[in-house]
Design a protein around this motif. Sequence first.
Motif, mmCIF file in Angstrom:
data_model
loop_
_atom_site.group_PDB
_atom_site.id
_atom_site.type_symbol
_atom_site.label_atom_id
_atom_site.label_comp_id
_atom_site.label_asym_id
_atom_site.label_seq_id
_atom_site.Cartn_x
_atom_site.Cartn_y
_atom_site.Cartn_z
ATOM 1 N N SER A 246 -16.028 -52.617 -53.419
ATOM 2 C CA SER A 246 -15.771 -53.435 -54.489
ATOM 3 C C SER A 246 -14.391 -54.048 -54.256
ATOM 4 O O SER A 246 -14.176 -55.296 -54.497
ATOM 5 C CB SER A 246 -16.407 -53.191 -55.856
ATOM 6 N N ASP A 256 -16.927 -62.234 -57.055
ATOM 7 C CA ASP A 256 -17.958 -62.262 -57.799
ATOM 8 C C ASP A 256 -19.092 -60.958 -56.869
ATOM 9 O O ASP A 256 -20.076 -61.040 -57.168
ATOM 10 C CB ASP A 256 -18.853 -63.386 -57.718
ATOM 11 N N LYS A 258 -21.042 -58.033 -55.254
ATOM 12 C CA LYS A 258 -21.819 -56.969 -56.102
ATOM 13 C C LYS A 258 -22.331 -56.177 -54.940
ATOM 14 O O LYS A 258 -22.764 -56.535 -53.858
ATOM 15 C CB LYS A 258 -23.219 -57.559 -56.817
ATOM 16 N N ASP A 260 -24.302 -52.172 -54.028
ATOM 17 C CA ASP A 260 -25.243 -51.158 -54.288
ATOM 18 C C ASP A 260 -25.657 -50.572 -53.252
ATOM 19 O O ASP A 260 -25.517 -50.792 -52.153
ATOM 20 C CB ASP A 260 -26.232 -51.518 -55.302
ATOM 21 N N GLU A 279 -23.784 -58.304 -51.848
ATOM 22 C CA GLU A 279 -23.887 -59.759 -52.223
ATOM 23 C C GLU A 279 -22.503 -60.126 -52.432
ATOM 24 O O GLU A 279 -21.532 -59.979 -53.306
ATOM 25 C CB GLU A 279 -24.595 -59.945 -53.688
#
Length: 782
Positions: A246, A256, A258, A260, A279
């Motif tokens: 990140s 922005d 993301k 995971d 993302e």
Amino acid sequence: MRKKKISGVMALLTFCLCIFLASGFNLRAEEESAQQAEAAAEEPRTITAIEVRGNQSVSGNSILSKMKAKTGTPFSENIISDDVKRLYLLGYFEDVNTETEAYKDGVKVIVNVKERPVISGIGFSGVRHHLEERVKGLIGSKEGQYLDFAKLQNDIEAIKEFYRKRGFGDIEAEYKADTDSAANKSKVTFAIKEGRRIRIRFLSFSGNKAFSYKRLMKIVKTRPASLIGSGVLNDEVIEQDMERLSSFYRREGFADVKVDYSVDFGTYRRGAFVTIAIEEGVKYTVEGVKVKGNKVFTGDEILKKLESCLPGKVYSQEAMKEDAARIQGMYFDVGYIFARVEDVASVDEKSGRVNIAYNIIESEIAYVGKINIKGNVKTKDTVIRRELRIKPGDKFDGEKLRRSKERLHNLGFFEDISYDTEDTGEPNKEDLVVEVKEAKTGSFSFGGGYSTVEEFVGFFEIEQKNFDWKNFPYFTGDGQDLTLRAEMGSISNLFDLSFTEPWLFDYPVSFGFDLYRREQDRESDVGYGYDESRQGGRLRLGKEFSEYLKGSLTYRIDQIDITDITTNASADLKAEEGENTISSFTFGLTRDTRDSVFEPTRGYTISESLEVAGGPFAGDKDFMKLNALGSKYFLLPLKAVLELRLRAGIADAYGDSEKIPIYERFFAGGANSIRGYNERKVGPIDTASEDPLGGEALLVGNVEYVYPFLDFLKGAVFYDIGNVWQKVDKIGSGEFKSSLGFGVRIKTPLGPLKLDYGFPLNLEAGEEDKEGKFHFSVSHGF
């Protein structure tokens, strides 16, 4: 008949009146009784005794000492209730309750306790032998403590977490407490089922368009299992990888982003398949940068200082904050310590364009009130104050503050140095706070080591870098330097006593002396074709002319004895045999702008010295020596440092001396000059014995690149070149000897270890082949 009726009515009324009067008397009596009982209840009862029951290991006195209720004090339900809670919190008891009974015109408080069992032993089952000691160290429950089920559960969680971090995803753990009620002791056993260690079979990324798999793998620490890596599944490391990714994306303009991850254990949990989903979002770039509110600096001056968020570059909040800090630093440097910089970013999410505005509130120049020193326990305030380049009444100057910190670091007395300010109550004036964290400056060390120069060596040393000869019995705090050192080696012995007072009579004039004795045995491998015994001393004076320029004056007297010259040596070398006295004065100048004398990363140092021996200073030899040394340091990306170093020297005899004695000539080759060659073997050698003769002129250059892999480990590559000439007028003529090599620098508890491998690019005199050589040394301290 009428009379009888009247008589009957009168009798009935008389009877009712009697009943009413009797009831009134009873009510009054009950009321008086209730009032008496209430009055009795309002009278405070006194605690006439406190008795503890049920305790075995904990003494009654210990329990009573923890209670607020005491014999002779009024009885209070609230106080007793608080005492029960207080006894529970001790952790000694499973149950605590109280009861009361009348006792000696008061009340006895009975405290009933049920003690927890004491842990008599702790055992483990199912733990691998090589992990047992580490698992034991995890648990908070210990033998001799009271059994605490909450603590045991915490121990279970700590054990599970330990195993999970090592890839044991199926770990099961529980405890069992076997209690002997009679002895009130309990044996605790931790039963562990480790299960299989889960390894990562495959790691993939999804959604990454801007960066390749190879680029992202350089960021994450998680790795699939391979021949060189265990690939153990570790949830904590993966979570850290999410933050690393990140942060990386945000720095590259993807504000922005993301990130995971998911883990698929496959069939029968034989391995883990880790997928990191990304993302990316829109990549933001800087369209324009504006500055508002600036008067001290022009807009162009401020924009030139920006490095991170510039038009055309990617946008990130971190980069924008860095540039805002740079602007604030500009103002701090010229005394505007109250200046504030507000950064505002206008983002167009569709186009990905960002316009940045820095709004500057300049305030006014601030001046230094008092300077307060904090944190120094051993070091005198004056030792710190004399190194500060900023004084009370000066405006806050960033360059002076930075230089002051450098000078304090260079003392070697402090682990950390920081600045702060305190309000004075006066406008535009702040007190400066200099806070230091002292380091250990005194040491007594002894041990042994090996180097390619001295071979095996043993030593002991007593050193105090912050010495104070007047501070009995601690002898610390005044900034003086005292060292007593002795070395006993395979081929040399050294005894040295050194003392330096850096500020003589509180002036920036240093004074010091050295007393020494050195014996060097004949050893051709390190360039000595004779035995040398040297004893003598030096007196030193130094003066600081400016911030970076220092001068020095040194008087040296040595008595040197040359013996045991090799039998096959030439007549020129044998003529050096005998005892002589050297008496000389050396005049030196040094300009040093390095940021640190210990691990420099920028700046340079240039030093020149002229030594005049004999002549008006007596002694047996007349000669002059001119030495020059220069080093330049460059801080490169990734905290690497490039050093360029050049050393030159010339010597010439005069007066009654026809040549420079061998022990005062220049030598090169080996660990500290041109690596890859034998010690002192670069330059003229004796034609008969092939021992080095040294020369009257020297020129050596070194280029070294050092890269820090870890805090304690650095790698180096280097190129060395130079030579030694027999006569001054031949300097620079003929071929130069050069070498290439690499090495490591390791900080160890014993001292810094230095290992270099140099390969000679030219043939060494007296050698038939070019062979690389290792140069290894361990010194005794940092």
